[in-house]
Scaffold this active site. Structure first.
Site, PDB file in Angstrom:
ATOM      1  N   PHE A 123      -2.875 -10.459  -0.374  1.00 46.34           N
ATOM      2  CA  PHE A 123      -2.121 -10.208   0.853  1.00 46.34           C
ATOM      3  C   PHE A 123      -3.053  -9.498   1.837  1.00 46.34           C
ATOM      4  O   PHE A 123      -3.412  -8.333   1.621  1.00 46.34           O
ATOM      5  CB  PHE A 123      -0.933  -9.316   0.480  1.00 46.34           C
ATOM      6  CG  PHE A 123       0.055  -9.023   1.573  1.00 46.34           C
ATOM      7  CD1 PHE A 123       1.039  -9.947   1.915  1.00 46.34           C
ATOM      8  CD2 PHE A 123       0.034  -7.802   2.233  1.00 46.34           C
ATOM      9  CE1 PHE A 123       1.982  -9.662   2.893  1.00 46.34           C
ATOM     10  CE2 PHE A 123       0.971  -7.510   3.217  1.00 46.34           C
ATOM     11  CZ  PHE A 123       1.945  -8.444   3.548  1.00 46.34           C
ATOM     12  N   GLU A 363       1.297   0.081   0.896  1.00 47.62           N
ATOM     13  CA  GLU A 363       2.588  -0.495   1.332  1.00 47.62           C
ATOM     14  C   GLU A 363       3.370   0.519   2.168  1.00 47.62           C
ATOM     15  O   GLU A 363       4.600   0.617   2.066  1.00 47.62           O
ATOM     16  CB  GLU A 363       3.382  -1.028   0.142  1.00 47.62           C
ATOM     17  CG  GLU A 363       2.561  -2.087  -0.606  1.00 47.62           C
ATOM     18  CD  GLU A 363       3.372  -3.086  -1.380  1.00 47.62           C
ATOM     19  OE1 GLU A 363       4.559  -3.264  -1.077  1.00 47.62           O
ATOM     20  OE2 GLU A 363       2.786  -3.709  -2.280  1.00 47.62           O
TER      21      GLU A 363
HETATM   22  P1  FAD Z   1      -4.158   5.478   8.056  1.00 51.59           P
HETATM   23  O1  FAD Z   1      -3.144   4.541   8.618  1.00 51.59           O
HETATM   24  O2  FAD Z   1      -5.403   5.702   8.823  1.00 51.59           O
HETATM   25  O3  FAD Z   1      -3.437   6.869   7.784  1.00 51.59           O
HETATM   26  C1  FAD Z   1      -4.179   8.079   7.573  1.00 51.59           C
HETATM   27  C2  FAD Z   1      -3.171   9.232   7.486  1.00 51.59           C
HETATM   28  O4  FAD Z   1      -2.456   9.339   8.716  1.00 51.59           O
HETATM   29  C3  FAD Z   1      -2.121   9.013   6.402  1.00 51.59           C
HETATM   30  O5  FAD Z   1      -1.781  10.238   5.823  1.00 51.59           O
HETATM   31  C4  FAD Z   1      -0.914   8.480   7.178  1.00 51.59           C
HETATM   32  O6  FAD Z   1       0.324   8.748   6.551  1.00 51.59           O
HETATM   33  C5  FAD Z   1      -1.050   9.275   8.491  1.00 51.59           C
HETATM   34  N1  FAD Z   1      -0.403   8.609   9.613  1.00 51.59           N
HETATM   35  C6  FAD Z   1      -0.744   7.449  10.225  1.00 51.59           C
HETATM   36  N2  FAD Z   1       0.101   7.157  11.211  1.00 51.59           N
HETATM   37  C7  FAD Z   1       1.030   8.146  11.223  1.00 51.59           C
HETATM   38  C8  FAD Z   1       2.175   8.424  12.017  1.00 51.59           C
HETATM   39  N3  FAD Z   1       2.583   7.599  12.992  1.00 51.59           N
HETATM   40  N4  FAD Z   1       2.870   9.551  11.751  1.00 51.59           N
HETATM   41  C9  FAD Z   1       2.502  10.391  10.753  1.00 51.59           C
HETATM   42  N5  FAD Z   1       1.432  10.182   9.968  1.00 51.59           N
HETATM   43  C10 FAD Z   1       0.699   9.076  10.207  1.00 51.59           C
HETATM   44  N6  FAD Z   1      -3.507  -3.510   2.250  1.00 51.59           N
HETATM   45  C11 FAD Z   1      -3.250  -4.857   2.310  1.00 51.59           C
HETATM   46  O7  FAD Z   1      -3.071  -5.435   3.386  1.00 51.59           O
HETATM   47  N7  FAD Z   1      -3.201  -5.593   1.167  1.00 51.59           N
HETATM   48  C12 FAD Z   1      -3.399  -5.064  -0.071  1.00 51.59           C
HETATM   49  O8  FAD Z   1      -3.338  -5.780  -1.083  1.00 51.59           O
HETATM   50  C13 FAD Z   1      -3.695  -3.649  -0.154  1.00 51.59           C
HETATM   51  N8  FAD Z   1      -3.964  -3.078  -1.350  1.00 51.59           N
HETATM   52  C14 FAD Z   1      -4.416  -1.772  -1.384  1.00 51.59           C
HETATM   53  C15 FAD Z   1      -4.894  -1.239  -2.589  1.00 51.59           C
HETATM   54  C16 FAD Z   1      -5.425   0.047  -2.624  1.00 51.59           C
HETATM   55  C17 FAD Z   1      -5.968   0.577  -3.913  1.00 51.59           C
HETATM   56  C18 FAD Z   1      -5.445   0.841  -1.437  1.00 51.59           C
HETATM   57  C19 FAD Z   1      -6.000   2.228  -1.440  1.00 51.59           C
HETATM   58  C20 FAD Z   1      -4.945   0.323  -0.261  1.00 51.59           C
HETATM   59  C21 FAD Z   1      -4.458  -0.982  -0.208  1.00 51.59           C
HETATM   60  N9  FAD Z   1      -4.034  -1.549   1.004  1.00 51.59           N
HETATM   61  C22 FAD Z   1      -3.743  -2.901   1.069  1.00 51.59           C
HETATM   62  C23 FAD Z   1      -4.106  -0.777   2.244  1.00 51.59           C
HETATM   63  C24 FAD Z   1      -2.988   0.237   2.392  1.00 51.59           C
HETATM   64  O9  FAD Z   1      -1.760  -0.400   2.627  1.00 51.59           O
HETATM   65  C25 FAD Z   1      -3.401   1.216   3.499  1.00 51.59           C
HETATM   66  O10 FAD Z   1      -4.463   1.991   2.986  1.00 51.59           O
HETATM   67  C26 FAD Z   1      -2.246   2.090   3.964  1.00 51.59           C
HETATM   68  O11 FAD Z   1      -1.311   1.327   4.671  1.00 51.59           O
HETATM   69  C27 FAD Z   1      -2.708   3.247   4.860  1.00 51.59           C
HETATM   70  O12 FAD Z   1      -3.575   2.817   5.857  1.00 51.59           O
HETATM   71  P2  FAD Z   1      -4.960   3.577   6.088  1.00 51.59           P
HETATM   72  O13 FAD Z   1      -5.631   3.700   4.772  1.00 51.59           O
HETATM   73  O14 FAD Z   1      -5.689   2.883   7.168  1.00 51.59           O
HETATM   74  O15 FAD Z   1      -4.554   5.021   6.561  1.00 51.59           O
END
Ligand code: FAD
Length: 383
Positions: A123, A363
């Site tokens: 995905f 997610e």
């Molecule tokens: P960011 O969005 O940069 O967030 C950083 C911090 O800021 C977090 O604490 C967050 O809660 C906070 N934050 C951000 N916006 C706000 C807001 N508006 N208000 C308050 N707090 C906020 N993605 C896929 O598409 N497909 C996959 O199969 C998939 N598998 C994964 C597997 C693993 C092992 C990991 C680690 C991630 C995976 N992901 C996948 C990605 C995952 O969904 C994202 O890492 C997650 O959505 C968070 O995004 P980010 O890491 O960019 O953090």
């Protein structure tokens, strides 16, 4: 809801429980150390029907309801979250989404392979620069004759290096924000698509997590899933059900933590009696047990709502939020029961804690779930 399981649900849970105890749990530590589960497990999961739950039989699925899906997911998660995640993505995020949104041709092309385990799906939503704010993604799909030419990159993609097909989200029109996003089914051997495995994860080490790079990847227009500009709706509908699946996996982790901690507490002796005799150890066990039950009930409620065709999005966020935080707490409490032995990977608590930790991140992070719930409570979008 009726909390009594049907005969069919009880049977499928037992099947998954036996499979998990026999084929998954005994290998979990070795797979974690090797940073790869044995790929043969995927076809075994397919043979038992665990990759076809809720998918209609005409496409190779085995039907069944969402509660059965949760029961199986919990049992797989109890054995090894890395294996649970493979199923949650390939079936939960890809096959189920395809079954809902796909054309007849797309369903016939992909679903039999995905449900049998011959094929694996991934995905592709998250990008290096867009995680929580997924609607701002920048991967671009430009129309060229009867195809789209896609350029961009995807980050943290579960099953990424194993997958045969990626459900890919890309911006295909100039419509603002998420309205310009479309979904595509892209075979991973398409020229221009390269994959790099991400090593050094805290947990879920047995799972292949990858970065995908797309350079002039030509995708036929017929590979678009759902109408143009509906890609974000596709992603959100997948993730809403996906959150239930993550929650069920968290129940599995918490249950595994409880089982291991109770067993250890009734064997390990300190101060002349087993540590189960010490009230503060009982408190740790009690806290885990209450977390397990509460997380399970919230998760089952989501399944029940889906199976009855009721709205479930907010409830899925509640279940995912609570169950993921509960799994971290439960694994951490179990580690405490194990004392110093909890800190080495010959004992299960440390791995459970490492595997649980990501559940509060992917997610939708816990913060994002709170914003979903807060929006439902107040009508105010505070993202
Ligand atoms: P960011 O969005 O940069 O967030 C950083 C911090 O800021 C977090 O604490 C967050 O809660 C906070 N934050 C951000 N916006 C706000 C807001 N508006 N208000 C308050 N707090 C906020 N993605 C896929 O598409 N497909 C996959 O199969 C998939 N598998 C994964 C597997 C693993 C092992 C990991 C680690 C991630 C995976 N992901 C996948 C990605 C995952 O969904 C994202 O890492 C997650 O959505 C968070 O995004 P980010 O890491 O960019 O953090």
């Amino acid at each position: 809801m009726n909390l009594e399981l049907s005969e069919e649900q009880t049977a499928v849970r037992q099947l998954a429980r036996d499979f998990s105890d026999r084929e998954i749990a005994p290998h979990a530590v070795a797979w974690d150390r090797a940073e790869s589960v044995d790929r043969a497990i995927v076809k075994k999961l397919g043979a038992l029907g665990f990759l076809g739950l809720t998918i209609p039989e005409e496409y190779g699925g085995c039907g069944g309801d969402h509660l059965a899906y949760c029961l199986v997911t919990e049992e797989l998660g109890r054995g090894d979250s890395a294996v649970r995640g493979i199923v949650s993505v390939s079936l939960g995020l890809v096959a189920k989404t395809l079954a809902h949104w796909g054309t007849e041709e797309q369903k016939r092309q992909w679903l039999p392979g995905l449900t049998s385990g011959e094929l694996v799906g991934c995905f592709g939503l998250t990008e290096p620069g867009t995680g929580s704010d997924a609607g701002s993604l920048t991967t671009r799909a430009v129309r060229d004759g009867d195809a789209y030419v896609v350029n961009g990159s995807k980050m943290f993609i579960t099953n990424g290096t194993w997958a045969d097909v990626v459900l890919l989200f890309a911006r295909s029109t100039d419509a603002p924000g998420h309205k310009g996003v479309s979904a595509f089914l892209v075979p991973t051997d398409t020229p221009g698509l390269t994959r790099r495995e991400i090593h050094g994860k805290l947990g879920l080490r047995g799972q292949a997590t990858a970065e995908l790079v797309l350079e002039d990847v030509r995708v036929p227009a017929s590979a678009m899933l759902a109408p143009e500009g509906k890609g974000f709706s596709v992603a959100m509908s997948a993730l809403a059900k996906g959150r239930m699946s993550v929650a069920a996996g968290c129940v599995g982790i918490a249950q595994a933590a409880l089982d291991a901690a109770v067993e250890y507490a009734t064997e390990r002796e300190q101060f002349g009696k087993t540590i189960a005799h010490h009230q503060l150890v009982q408190e740790l066990l009690t806290d885990i047990a209450v977390d397990v039950d509460a997380a399970r009930l919230l998760t089952w409620r989501v399944a029940d709502l889906i199976d009855r065709g009721q709205p479930f999005v907010t409830e899925a966020s509640k279940a995912k939020l609570f169950a993921s935080e509960a799994a971290v707490r439960a694994a951490n409490n179990a580690l405490q029961v194990f004392g110093g032995y909890g800190y080495i990977d010959e004992y299960p608590a440390g791995k459970l804690l490492r595997d649980a930790r990501v559940m509060t991140l992917y997610e939708g992070t816990s913060q994002i779930q709170k914003l979903v719930i807060g929006r439902a409570l107040t009508g105010v979008s505070a993202f």
